[in-house]
Every structure is written in structure tokens, then in C-alpha cells.
Design a protein around this motif. Structure first.
Motif, PDB file in Angstrom:
ATOM      1  N   HIS A   1       0.811  -1.217   0.000  1.00  0.00           N
ATOM      2  CA  HIS A   1       0.000   0.000   0.000  1.00  0.00           C
ATOM      3  C   HIS A   1       0.841   1.262   0.000  1.00  0.00           C
ATOM      4  O   HIS A   1       0.320   2.359   0.093  1.00  0.00           O
ATOM      5  CB  HIS A   1      -0.945   0.014   1.210  1.00  0.00           C
ATOM      6  CG  HIS A   1      -0.215  -0.039   2.530  1.00  0.00           C
ATOM      7  ND1 HIS A   1       0.442   1.035   3.053  1.00  0.00           N
ATOM      8  CD2 HIS A   1      -0.042  -1.071   3.401  1.00  0.00           C
ATOM      9  CE1 HIS A   1       0.987   0.700   4.210  1.00  0.00           C
ATOM     10  NE2 HIS A   1       0.707  -0.567   4.448  1.00  0.00           N
ATOM     11  N   SER A   2       2.158   1.129  -0.096  1.00  0.00           N
ATOM     12  CA  SER A   2       3.018   2.305   0.004  1.00  0.00           C
ATOM     13  C   SER A   2       3.012   3.093  -1.303  1.00  0.00           C
ATOM     14  O   SER A   2       2.750   2.556  -2.374  1.00  0.00           O
ATOM     15  CB  SER A   2       4.447   1.871   0.342  1.00  0.00           C
ATOM     16  OG  SER A   2       5.337   2.959   0.298  1.00  0.00           O
ATOM     17  N   HIS A   3       3.385   4.387  -1.173  1.00  0.00           N
ATOM     18  CA  HIS A   3       3.539   5.210  -2.369  1.00  0.00           C
ATOM     19  C   HIS A   3       4.746   4.754  -3.192  1.00  0.00           C
ATOM     20  O   HIS A   3       4.742   4.810  -4.419  1.00  0.00           O
ATOM     21  CB  HIS A   3       3.707   6.681  -1.964  1.00  0.00           C
ATOM     22  CG  HIS A   3       3.988   7.588  -3.119  1.00  0.00           C
ATOM     23  ND1 HIS A   3       3.024   7.900  -4.050  1.00  0.00           N
ATOM     24  CD2 HIS A   3       5.123   8.212  -3.512  1.00  0.00           C
ATOM     25  CE1 HIS A   3       3.554   8.714  -4.960  1.00  0.00           C
ATOM     26  NE2 HIS A   3       4.818   8.907  -4.659  1.00  0.00           N
ATOM     27  N   ALA A   4       5.807   4.316  -2.506  1.00  0.00           N
ATOM     28  CA  ALA A   4       6.995   3.781  -3.183  1.00  0.00           C
ATOM     29  C   ALA A   4       7.164   2.345  -2.693  1.00  0.00           C
ATOM     30  O   ALA A   4       7.403   2.107  -1.520  1.00  0.00           O
ATOM     31  CB  ALA A   4       8.225   4.616  -2.839  1.00  0.00           C
ATOM     32  N   THR A   5       7.060   1.382  -3.595  1.00  0.00           N
ATOM     33  CA  THR A   5       6.815   0.013  -3.162  1.00  0.00           C
ATOM     34  C   THR A   5       8.052  -0.860  -3.029  1.00  0.00           C
ATOM     35  O   THR A   5       8.072  -1.772  -2.209  1.00  0.00           O
ATOM     36  CB  THR A   5       5.843  -0.665  -4.139  1.00  0.00           C
ATOM     37  OG1 THR A   5       6.405  -0.651  -5.447  1.00  0.00           O
ATOM     38  CG2 THR A   5       4.511   0.051  -4.154  1.00  0.00           C
ATOM     39  N   SER A   6       9.062  -0.696  -3.856  1.00  0.00           N
ATOM     40  CA  SER A   6      10.147  -1.665  -3.926  1.00  0.00           C
ATOM     41  C   SER A   6      11.194  -1.411  -2.849  1.00  0.00           C
ATOM     42  O   SER A   6      11.647  -0.286  -2.657  1.00  0.00           O
ATOM     43  CB  SER A   6      10.814  -1.623  -5.304  1.00  0.00           C
ATOM     44  OG  SER A   6       9.889  -2.022  -6.290  1.00  0.00           O
ATOM     45  N   HIS A   7      11.586  -2.489  -2.154  1.00  0.00           N
ATOM     46  CA  HIS A   7      12.619  -2.439  -1.123  1.00  0.00           C
ATOM     47  C   HIS A   7      13.762  -3.354  -1.527  1.00  0.00           C
ATOM     48  O   HIS A   7      13.553  -4.380  -2.169  1.00  0.00           O
ATOM     49  CB  HIS A   7      12.086  -2.929   0.219  1.00  0.00           C
ATOM     50  CG  HIS A   7      11.041  -2.069   0.840  1.00  0.00           C
ATOM     51  ND1 HIS A   7      11.263  -1.347   1.994  1.00  0.00           N
ATOM     52  CD2 HIS A   7       9.765  -1.811   0.483  1.00  0.00           C
ATOM     53  CE1 HIS A   7      10.160  -0.701   2.332  1.00  0.00           C
ATOM     54  NE2 HIS A   7       9.236  -0.966   1.432  1.00  0.00           N
ATOM     55  N   ALA A   8      14.970  -3.012  -1.094  1.00  0.00           N
ATOM     56  CA  ALA A   8      16.122  -3.888  -1.255  1.00  0.00           C
ATOM     57  C   ALA A   8      16.843  -3.989   0.072  1.00  0.00           C
ATOM     58  O   ALA A   8      16.826  -3.050   0.882  1.00  0.00           O
ATOM     59  CB  ALA A   8      17.067  -3.362  -2.338  1.00  0.00           C
ATOM     60  N   LEU A   9      17.484  -5.120   0.314  1.00  0.00           N
ATOM     61  CA  LEU A   9      18.324  -5.317   1.487  1.00  0.00           C
ATOM     62  C   LEU A   9      19.772  -5.361   1.019  1.00  0.00           C
ATOM     63  O   LEU A   9      20.132  -6.187   0.178  1.00  0.00           O
ATOM     64  CB  LEU A   9      17.954  -6.613   2.208  1.00  0.00           C
ATOM     65  CG  LEU A   9      16.520  -6.695   2.749  1.00  0.00           C
ATOM     66  CD1 LEU A   9      16.282  -8.043   3.415  1.00  0.00           C
ATOM     67  CD2 LEU A   9      16.236  -5.565   3.716  1.00  0.00           C
ATOM     68  N   LEU A  10      20.599  -4.473   1.557  1.00  0.00           N
ATOM     69  CA  LEU A  10      21.979  -4.337   1.104  1.00  0.00           C
ATOM     70  C   LEU A  10      22.959  -4.458   2.268  1.00  0.00           C
ATOM     71  O   LEU A  10      23.704  -3.523   2.577  1.00  0.00           O
ATOM     72  CB  LEU A  10      22.177  -2.979   0.410  1.00  0.00           C
ATOM     73  CG  LEU A  10      21.365  -2.708  -0.848  1.00  0.00           C
ATOM     74  CD1 LEU A  10      21.609  -1.285  -1.337  1.00  0.00           C
ATOM     75  CD2 LEU A  10      21.729  -3.703  -1.935  1.00  0.00           C
ATOM     76  N   PRO A  11      22.996  -5.592   2.946  1.00  0.00           N
ATOM     77  CA  PRO A  11      23.952  -5.716   4.048  1.00  0.00           C
ATOM     78  C   PRO A  11      25.385  -5.787   3.535  1.00  0.00           C
ATOM     79  O   PRO A  11      25.660  -6.417   2.507  1.00  0.00           O
ATOM     80  CB  PRO A  11      23.548  -7.034   4.714  1.00  0.00           C
ATOM     81  CG  PRO A  11      22.925  -7.831   3.613  1.00  0.00           C
ATOM     82  CD  PRO A  11      22.219  -6.824   2.734  1.00  0.00           C
ATOM     83  N   ALA A  12      26.282  -5.118   4.235  1.00  0.00           N
ATOM     84  CA  ALA A  12      27.697  -5.245   3.883  1.00  0.00           C
ATOM     85  C   ALA A  12      28.168  -6.673   4.070  1.00  0.00           C
ATOM     86  O   ALA A  12      29.013  -7.168   3.328  1.00  0.00           O
ATOM     87  CB  ALA A  12      28.525  -4.290   4.747  1.00  0.00           C
ATOM     88  N   ASP A  13      27.609  -7.339   5.077  1.00  0.00           N
ATOM     89  CA  ASP A  13      27.925  -8.742   5.323  1.00  0.00           C
ATOM     90  C   ASP A  13      26.691  -9.572   5.011  1.00  0.00           C
ATOM     91  O   ASP A  13      25.731  -9.586   5.790  1.00  0.00           O
ATOM     92  CB  ASP A  13      28.328  -8.929   6.790  1.00  0.00           C
ATOM     93  CG  ASP A  13      28.492 -10.403   7.153  1.00  0.00           C
ATOM     94  OD1 ASP A  13      28.752 -11.202   6.230  1.00  0.00           O
ATOM     95  OD2 ASP A  13      28.360 -10.733   8.340  1.00  0.00           O
ATOM     96  N   PRO A  14      26.651 -10.282   3.873  1.00  0.00           N
ATOM     97  CA  PRO A  14      25.467 -11.092   3.540  1.00  0.00           C
ATOM     98  C   PRO A  14      25.136 -12.127   4.603  1.00  0.00           C
ATOM     99  O   PRO A  14      23.994 -12.560   4.727  1.00  0.00           O
ATOM    100  CB  PRO A  14      25.854 -11.755   2.215  1.00  0.00           C
ATOM    101  CG  PRO A  14      26.922 -10.869   1.641  1.00  0.00           C
ATOM    102  CD  PRO A  14      27.678 -10.337   2.823  1.00  0.00           C
ATOM    103  N   GLY A  15      26.116 -12.516   5.414  1.00  0.00           N
ATOM    104  CA  GLY A  15      25.863 -13.492   6.458  1.00  0.00           C
ATOM    105  C   GLY A  15      25.029 -12.961   7.602  1.00  0.00           C
ATOM    106  O   GLY A  15      24.611 -13.732   8.474  1.00  0.00           O
ATOM    107  N   LEU A  16      24.796 -11.662   7.612  1.00  0.00           N
ATOM    108  CA  LEU A  16      23.994 -11.075   8.686  1.00  0.00           C
ATOM    109  C   LEU A  16      22.619 -11.716   8.779  1.00  0.00           C
ATOM    110  O   LEU A  16      22.075 -11.906   9.869  1.00  0.00           O
ATOM    111  CB  LEU A  16      23.857  -9.565   8.443  1.00  0.00           C
ATOM    112  CG  LEU A  16      22.920  -8.792   9.364  1.00  0.00           C
ATOM    113  CD1 LEU A  16      23.432  -8.818  10.793  1.00  0.00           C
ATOM    114  CD2 LEU A  16      22.785  -7.349   8.893  1.00  0.00           C
ATOM    115  N   LEU A  17      22.036 -12.052   7.644  1.00  0.00           N
ATOM    116  CA  LEU A  17      20.679 -12.597   7.625  1.00  0.00           C
ATOM    117  C   LEU A  17      20.645 -14.121   7.721  1.00  0.00           C
ATOM    118  O   LEU A  17      19.579 -14.715   7.650  1.00  0.00           O
ATOM    119  CB  LEU A  17      19.971 -12.162   6.337  1.00  0.00           C
ATOM    120  CG  LEU A  17      19.801 -10.646   6.160  1.00  0.00           C
ATOM    121  CD1 LEU A  17      19.279 -10.334   4.771  1.00  0.00           C
ATOM    122  CD2 LEU A  17      18.869 -10.089   7.222  1.00  0.00           C
TER     123      LEU A  17
END
Length: 930
Positions: free
Chosen positions: A214-230
Motif C-alpha cells: 500500500h506504500s507510495h513507493a513500493t520496492s525495497h532492497a536489502l543491502l547488508p555489507a555482510d550477507p551473512g547477517l541474515l
């Protein structure tokens, strides 16, 4: 609830309730809250959802006491901590989607009723403080915030952050509204944190992406410096400001679970307005994942939306217009808008300003210290505004919310008499209606100033301009990071121009843009979570400029050093040892540093006399070269001085431009003869500014070696990258006739050449040593803070800039004549150097240093052999003659030099040719010329 800057107001949902029939019904709260305590209502043009739930405690659209904003986030985090302290199975149905904090949905409790799960509520004494804070009690707000932010152990019964061990949770916040809220939740848990972003970062691949329905701007990205964070085994906590349907959470969980499945998720929000159908959908989704999904909120209920809402909302939007400025027109007597004061935050390089690329528990001690230092700098900049109840608005920018929030809270604590409020710019277009019962009373519109992944577009700031009957704002502090400090921000239609007229004082506070660096795996002292700081993956991310007072003695807004701090590294070697290594080919001069020359009392007196005698002449040259740059490169020019001789000149040029009402960014970068200009600095400049706007600045020319080095380096950079910078060099003095932009071509003493670091911000000459500087690091330098007692950097630039007014008329006469004259380089200096090199049997132009500045450098840093002085120039070279006497260097008076003097480096130096003190040994001259 308080209004934006003090005083009681009606519920800010009354207008929408009256005009559209929208209502809110509370069904539960762990803190005895009603939805109306936390939300107002507004309209927006959005096909997904016409109404907007406007948080009164988020600090996004509504200016709010920052301590209340922070406290609500910490309270939410404490509720999450209590939820995580209990195994999912113990929550029963809650393990598959029923909020752990909600009461049964059938009966709405009274405002002070305890929810069914009363064991999850924080200490009872928090409730009355929170109620008073929501009603505008500033003292209670401060006490609530102190209690929640305190480093002391929580009182008995409070929600302590549990020790999670190896299964520590990771918190993920949603851009743009929940980036600070999520960070506060992570603080309460002592957990690592990441927020989604809509800003792309070249060279950093997204770990995941998802849509916000429902947001005005819809697309999100996740950009962790360390991909292992998640990828850890612990729970993942998703944080948003509201749950309306829960669809964004489902989209996010689905995307993350595909990559990194785990057993437990918690979704946390200030308010949970899901319907029974939405809750059932989440239960089914959790079952399909095979994971626990729990929901935590400060208050639970539903929005009552009448039939035909979209049609009625569309009619109102057509009648009243889209988001527009509700600013009152200034009166004829109104003072002109103030020029914003630029303040660079005393923020350590590499310290994250938020969670865009990850924030670990080990980052918190340094972050807290930087917040305190920045709040102090801001207090000093605002001055009297903060006393006697002054009203200050700290304005964050889109995703950059957490650091501005914490700075604002610290500022409010430092000055209890002031009324400090916090809010932020946004992407979301909302209808503004100047009515006390409406959440968005005024709006400012302006273009975006950073580089979002979805391209530029309009941005908004709400309730910054006071509505009718609201008090004026005394000061506005706009906080941006360096990536958003672009020409668009400063444009006539930009954000700065929009907010400047709102208050009598405006400050632009610039934070470094955090960039991932080398891995950091050791925990920092005082880490609240017992977990080390996040590892920093090596990438093509760029470092951030260094600024005073952490690096260099110039003020933070005078120069950004595109350098790596090597202050703790022993690099100095005796002059003679360095000279032998350099001339034997065993080392490059930039791999080490000479021992800093400590001037005698007599030499210091010479510097003072030279500065007094030449300050007016220097001011004239500064004015001429700066006016030439402004005329040829425009008001958008970016000064990049060549460290370090060019740095004081860049500071002076920036000051001259500021006196003309032009704010020129100024950075200092390294160039090394034979190695070129710092490529990482060029990459940073190209990412932060338009390359065609960059003007390279130096103090003076000698034979023109640096001008040639710069040209060759920039040509090579353009061939490799396709990015072209203008190789033209602007200097104060061009006696070698090597450049087209200069203040004068006279060879006279520029007093900054008399000294080393103590006249250049206490910064060493630059270092390029591959053992210390990696391929993605700026060149290095040291900050000699221990020499502060001898520092004359400020004295030099202050003395020259103090003469600006008296030379201004002469500059206005002279610079147009100079601009119209033939300024083409003739390279006379280079030809003269070749003659001297041949006449004295040196046969190496690099050992011939022409001009006052270069001769001084030879006497201070190298092993000098001779000094040649033009017969008519002796009177102005007292400091050169004194240095030559101190070092036992012969001085020859000659005719026909185009320079005042020339320094000759010993052509075949070994430590047998001079004594250990650098003085010329008997008979050395014959040996050198044989």
C-alpha cells in the motif's frame, strides 16, 4: 498529546472522522493505550489506500519530542524481548500469528485497562510516565526516556534484553518510515540491525528484495555489507510503524525464508490494525513456512472504513487539491530567509549512521559517543536559540532517521529549556489541510536530492511550517548524509530553500555516508549485547572523508580530507636516511614521512613577520583566483585541494566564496609524483559530485611537475573509467607559468610554505605505502594532534581572510583584466630548471626545486646542497636564509633567475656526504660535482 512545538491540541483524526466517517477502535494494548493516542488521520492520492494513518509518536510526518519517539521504539523492543524470552509453543495460538500483546478482540478495553497478557508489559511505573508524555509533559517525557535509555540495569519487573547466546536475534526495519523505529527495537534487544532501502549502491548486490503493497513507493532492497547477517540461526524481528493488512510482512518473510529459513519470526509494529481475515492469512502462511510467526504491537485494533470511502476521498482531493504547501505567506516586513549554516558532524569515518548496510552491537559505543559530540557541536552552532524556550526542529531526510533522532534527543537533554522536536522528509504525497483536527496541516514540496534506485521525484516535509495559530519555529536543523548533499539539495527549488524561510536560523548538518570497510570481528568495549560488531565485507564501497576535530585542526565545514588516518603508525625517519633510500631507488618518498621540523623562536618570529607583511597580498591573490574560478566554473564548483600545501589555499578560497554568498564544498586529496592522484579519491568525487564541477587547487607552481602529474593521472583515469575531470589547476602563485588559473605570477613568499603540518591543519604530507593502504583506501596521512600547542593553521587563514574587505575593490578591478589576458602556460619555469640542472651538473630536474615555496620544502624535508637566490630578491627571503644558515647550506646570489630562489637537493647523497645532522660536510661539494 502535544502539538508540533508545544501546547495541547484536539485529536488529529477528528477532521477525517467528520468528513469521511473513518474511525479507530482499540481492542488491546500492553501499555493501556488507545489507538487515538498513537495515530492521527489524513488523506492521500494513492490507488492502494486513500487514507493515511499518521503516527503521532514516530517523528516522521508530525514534529514530536525526539525522546518520546525513541522511548516508544524502546518500549516496543522491550515487548519483543519479553516475547522472545518465552518459547513459541508457550504462546499457544500466538505462535502462528496472534499478537503476543493483544487482548481478545471482542471487547475493547478502556484506556487504562490491562491487556490479557499483562505479564509482558514493562514496569508499572512506565505507564503513568508514558501517559503524561503523550499529553505533552516534557519533564515526564525526559524521565521516561532516561529510564529506557539508561545504561543502568532496568528496575525489577522491567523488560530486560535477554542474553540470546548463539541464537541472537536480528532486527530488520522497513524503509522509509520505520528505519529509526527498527533501530530502537534492536537497541532494546542488544541485537544486530539492518533496514531496507530504496537507494542503490554500485557494487553491492542486494541480499533480497520485496514489495510494500500500500506504500507510495513500493520496492525495497536489502543491502547488508555482510550477507551473512541474515543467515544466523536466531529469530528474525521485522519492524514496521503499522500493520494494516500484514501483506508487507508476508512478502518479506517469504523472500527471506527462501534464502535463509529459520524457525521463528516476530513482527513488531506500533499499531496492529489487521482484520480477522488478515490474521487467519498470517496463520496459514506460518503453517506453510513451518515456522513460528508472532506479532507484537503497542496497541491493537481496527480502522473502521465506511463504504464508498475511495469515492468520497477522491471528491475531497479534487476539491482541496493534492499535497501543497500550507505555509503562510511572509509579510512585507519579514526578514529575508537566512542562509543555512553548514555544519559537518564530528562523526568518525566508517561509523554507520544507520542500518542501511548493517549495524552491530559493537557499533553502539562509538555511535553513542558520536551522537554526544554532534549534539554538542549543534548546541554551539545554535547558540542563544536554545535558551529561554527556543523552538528547534531537527529534520531527518527520508531513510536517514535514526542518527538525526538520537542527535535531537541528546540536544533536548543538553538544553532542557529548549523545545526540541523531530520529524523527517518523506516520499509520500499527502493532502494538507490547515485544521487543528487534521494530522497534516502544512506541506513543503521539493525534488529529491540523493540518487534513489527508482529515479528522482518529488519529496515532502509536513508540519514544518506552523499552521494557523501555532507558534513559529526559531531554528531548523536539516540532517542529511553526504550522498544527499548534492546540487539538488542547494538548488533554488531544493529542500534547503524550502526550509530556510521557516525559521530565523537554519543549520545544514552533514553526516558521512557509511561505507563497508575491512572486516571487523573483535567486539568493542562496552558492547551491550556481547556480540561483536558486524563483519565488514571487502567491496568496491568507498570510504568517507575525514573531518576535524577528529582529524585535522580545521573546522569540520572547512575541509573534508579524502585520506586514511595513519596517526597511530610510526612512519617518520631521519631526513638523511630517507634521502639516501630515495636516491638509491630503495624507497619512494611517499612511503614514509620526514621528522616534523620544529621551528626555533627566531624562525617563528620570521613567520609572524612574513604573515603580517604579506596577508594583504595573499588576500588579493585569493580573491582573484576565486573570482576566476567562479566566473569560469560557476557557483556549483567543488574545490579539491592537493594535500597538503593546497589545503590552506582551498580553505581561503572557500571563505572568499562564502563572503560572496556562495558555499563551495572543499575537499583535500593526495597526489604523489610518479604515482599520480589518488584513484579512490577520484571515485569518491565522481560518486558525490559532477566531475566537471571539480576544480583542483594547489598553493603555487614550481617547475610545473605537479601540473604535469595531474594532467597525466586524469588522462589515464579517463581512459580506464570513462570519467573525465578537468585537469586545470588553480593556484595562488604561478611563477613557473604552468597553469591558466592563478592569483598572481609573482614568486613571493606564501607564509604557509614556511612551516609543515603546523600551518596545514596539523596533517602530515600524504603517504602511499601498499603495506598500509589497500586498493579501496584513500592515500594516508597522520594527524599530529600532539603539536596543537604550536599550531598556527587557523592563525594563517584568519589573518588572510581578515584582509578580504580591504582588497575587495581592487580584486573587482583586477580579476576581469586578468581573465581577459593571455594566460596560456609558457612553461618558462621548466626551461629554467633544465638550464640550472645542466649548469650545476645535476642532470635530474627532480632535484631542482624552484621558487620560494619549493626551496623552503627542500630546506625543511630533504638534504639540501645549495640555494640559489636572485640578486634583487634577497630582502624578501629572510626565512630561506635563516634555514640555510641553520643547516649549513651554501647560498649563491645569481642573476637571470625567473624565480626569487631555487633549492638544489644533494645530487648524489649518501650519509658520508653530510653529517648526521644534515649539515654539509667539508669537501662534499667537490665530491658531488666530480
Amino acid at each position: 498529546m502535544s502539538d508540533s512545538l508545544g501546547g495541547s491540541v484536539p485529536w488529529t483524526g477528528e477532521w477525517a472522522s467528520r468528513e469521511l466517517g473513518i474511525g479507530l477502535r482499540t481492542t488491546g494494548s500492553a501499555l493501556g493505550l488507545r489507538l487515538e493516542d498513537l495515530l492521527g488521520l489524513a488523506l492521500r492520492r494513492n490507488p492502494r489506500r486513500a487514507h493515511l494513518l499518521v503516527s503521532r509518536v514516530l517523528g516522521k510526518h508530525v514534529p514530536t519530542d525526539p525522546r518520546l519517539v525513541d522511548a516508544c521504539g524502546l518500549l516496543l523492543g522491550r515487548l519483543v524481548a519479553r516475547t522472545l524470552a518465552v518459547p513459541p509453543s508457550a504462546h499457544g495460538a500466538g505462535a502462528t500469528g496472534v499478537a503476543a500483546t493483544e487482548a481478545p478482540a471482542s471487547d475493547a478495553p478502556s484506556a487504562d485497562a490491562a491487556p490479557a497478557d499483562s505479564d509482558v508489559s514493562p514496569a508499572p511505573r512506565v505507564r503513568p510516565l508514558l501517559a503524561a508524555a503523550l499529553s505533552g509533559g516534557q519533564e515526564q517525557t525526559a524521565e521516561l526516556w532516561r529510564r529506557l535509555r539508561s545504561d543502568a540495569p532496568p528496575e525489577a519487573g522491567a523488560a530486560e534484553a535477554p542474553s540470546f547466546g548463539a541464537a541472537a536475534p536480528v532486527v530488520l526495519g522497513f524503509a522509509e518510515t520505520a528505519t529509526a523505529l527498527g533501530h530502537c527495537v534492536a537497541d532494546a534487544l542488544g541485537a544486530a540491525y539492518l533496514h531496507s532501502t530504496r537507494r542503490s549502491v554500485p557494487g553491492l548486490a542486494p541480499a533480497a528484495g520485496f514489495e510494500e503493497e500500500h506504500s507510495h513507493a513500493t520496492s525495497h532492497a536489502l543491502l547488508p555489507a555482510d550477507p551473512g547477517l541474515l543467515a544466523g540461526p536466531g529469530p528474525l524481528v521485522l519492524v514496521d510503524d503499522e500493520l494494516s493488512t500484514g501483506q508487507t510482512a508476508l512478502n518479506t518473510l517469504a523472500a527471506l525464508h527462501r534464502e535463509h529459513p529459520r524457525d521463528r519470526y516476530v513482527v513488531a509494529a506500533l499499531v496492529d490494525l489487521r482484520t480477522d481475515e488478515d490474521r487467519e492469512r498470517l496463520q496459514r502462511f506460518a503453517a506453510e513456512l513451518g515456522a513460528s510467526v508472532e506479532v507484537v504491537a503497542l496497541a491493537v485494533g481496527e480502522a473502521e472504513l465506511p463504504a464508498g470511502l475511495h469515492g468520497r476521498a477522491a471528491e475531497l482531493l479534487a476539491q482541496l487539491g493534492e499535497a501543497r504547501s500550507g505555509a503562510r505567506a511572509p509579510s512585507a516586513e519579514a526578514a529575508p530567509a537566512p542562509k543555512p549554516h553548514r555544519l559537518h558532524a564530528p562523526w568518525p569515518a566508517g561509523l554507520p549512521e544507520g542500518g542501511r548496510h548493517g549495524f552491530g552491537p559493537g557499533d553502539r559505543p562509538a555511535f553513542d559517543a558520536a551522537v554526544a559530540q554532534t549534539a554538542k557541536a549543534l548546541q554551539d552552532a545554535l547558540g542563544p536559540v536554545l535558551t529561554d524556550g527556543g523552538r528547534v526542529l531537527v529534520l531527518g531526510s527520508e531513510e536517514l532517521l535514526y542518527a538525526p533522532l538520537r542527535i535531537a534527543a541528546a540536544l533536548a537533554e543538553r538544553i532542557p529549556a529548549a523545545q526540541v522536536r523531530f520529524s523527517s522528509t518523506t516520499r509520500s504525497p499527502v493532502l494538507a489541510v490547515d485544521d487543528p483536527g487534521y494530522a497534516i496541516r502544512t506541506a513543503l514540496t521539493f525534488p529529491s536530492s540523493d540518487d534513489p534506485a527508482d529515479g528522482p521525484g518529488p519529496r515532502y516535509a509536513y508540519n514544518v511550517v506552523p499552521g494557523a495559530g501555532q507558534p513559529d519555529v526559531d531554528a531548523v536543523v536539516l540532517v542529511v548524509d553526504e550522498a544527499a548533499d548534492t546540487p539538488a539539495l542547494h538548488a533554488p527549488d531544493g529542500l534547503l530553500a524550502a526550509v530556510a524561510p521557516v525559521a530565523a536560523q537554519a543549520v545544514l548538518l552533514v553526516l558521512p555516508t557509511s561505507t563497508p570497510g575491512r572486516a571487523r570481528t573483535q567486539p568493542q568495549a562496552g558492547s551491550s549485547g556481547g556480540q561483536p560488531g558486524l563483519p565488514r565485507a571487502r567491496s568496491r564501497r568507498l570510504p568517507s572523508p575525514l573531518r576535524g576535530p577528529q582529524f585535522g585542526s580545521y573546522a569540520a565545514d572547512e575541509v573534508g580530507w579524502l585520506l586514511t588516518d595513519l596517526s597511530g603508525v610510526p612512519l617518520e625517519a631521519p631526513v638523511e636516511e630517507r634521502e639516501e633510500a630515495i636516491q638509491s631507488g630503495g624507497a619512494h618518498y611517499a612511503e614514509s614521512l620526514p621528522v616534523e621540523y620544529q621551528p626555533t623562536a627566531a624562525y617563528q618570529q620570521l613567520f609572524a613577520a612574513a604573515l603580517d607583511a604579506s596577508a594583504g597580498r595573499l588576500a588579493h591573490a585569493v580573491g582573484v583566483v576565486t573570482e576566476t574560478v567562479l566566473a569560469e566554473r560557476g557557483r556549483g564548483a567543488v574545490l579539491v585541494s592537493l594535500a597538503r600545501a593546497g589545503t590552506p589555499v582551498g580553505v581561503l578560497m572557500r571563505r572568499w566564496a562564502l563572503a560572496r554568498g556562495v558555499d563551495l564544498p572543499h575537499y583535500s586529496a593526495s597526489i604523489v609524483r610518479g604515482r599520480g592522484i589518488d584513484e579512490v579519491a577520484l571515485r569518491w568525487l565522481a560518486a558525490s559530485h559532477r566531475p566537471e564541477d571539480v576544480v583542483f587547487v594547489d598553493g603555487w607552481t614550481g617547475k610545473g611537475a605537479i601540473a604535469r602529474e595531474l594532467q597525466a593521472a586524469l588522462d589515464g583515469h579517463a581512459e580506464r573509467t570513462g570519467v573525465r575531470f578537468d585537469p586545470g589547476l588553480a593556484v595562488l602563485a604561478d611563477p613557473g607559468r604552468c597553469v591558466e588559473v592563478f592569483g598572481t605570477r609573482d614568486d613571493f613568499l606564501i607564509p604557509s610554505a614556511c612551516l609543515n603540518s603546523t600551518v596545514s591543519g596539523l596533517v602530515s604530507r600524504t603517504v602511499l605505502n601498499t603495506a598500509l593502504i589497500g586498493p579501496d583506501d584513500f592515500h594516508g596521512a597522520k594527524f599530529y594532534a600532539e603539536l596543537a600547542g604550536a599550531d598556527v593553521s587557523a592563525r594563517f587563514v584568519d589573518a588572510v581572510s581578515a584582509r578580504f574587505d580591504e582588497v575587495r575593490a581592487q580584486v573587482e578591478r583586477d580579476w576581469p583584466r586578468l581573465a581577459a589576458a593571455d594566460r596560456a602556460p609558457t612553461w618558462e619555469g621548466w626551461a629554467a630548471v633544465e638550464r640550472v640542472s645542466a649548469d650545476y651538473g645535476i642532470h635530474d630536474v627532480n632535484l631542482v626545486k624552484p621558487g620560494v615555496g619549493e626551496t623552503t620544502r627542500v630546506l625543511l624535508r630533504r638534504v639540501p646542497w645549495r640555494v640559489l637566490v636572485r640578486r634583487d630578491a634577497e630582502a624578501g627571503l629572510a626565512h630561506v636564509l635563516l634555514l640555510a644558515e641553520q643547516r649549513g647550506v651554501p647560498v649563491e646570489v645569481v642573476d637571470g633567475l625567473p624565480y626569487s630562489c631555487v633549492g638544489l637537493i644533494h645530487p648524489r647523497y649518501t650519509r658520508g656526504a653530510t653529517g648526521a645532522d644534515g649539515r654539509v660536510a667539508a669537501g662534499a661539494e667537490q665530491g658531488a660535482t666530480a
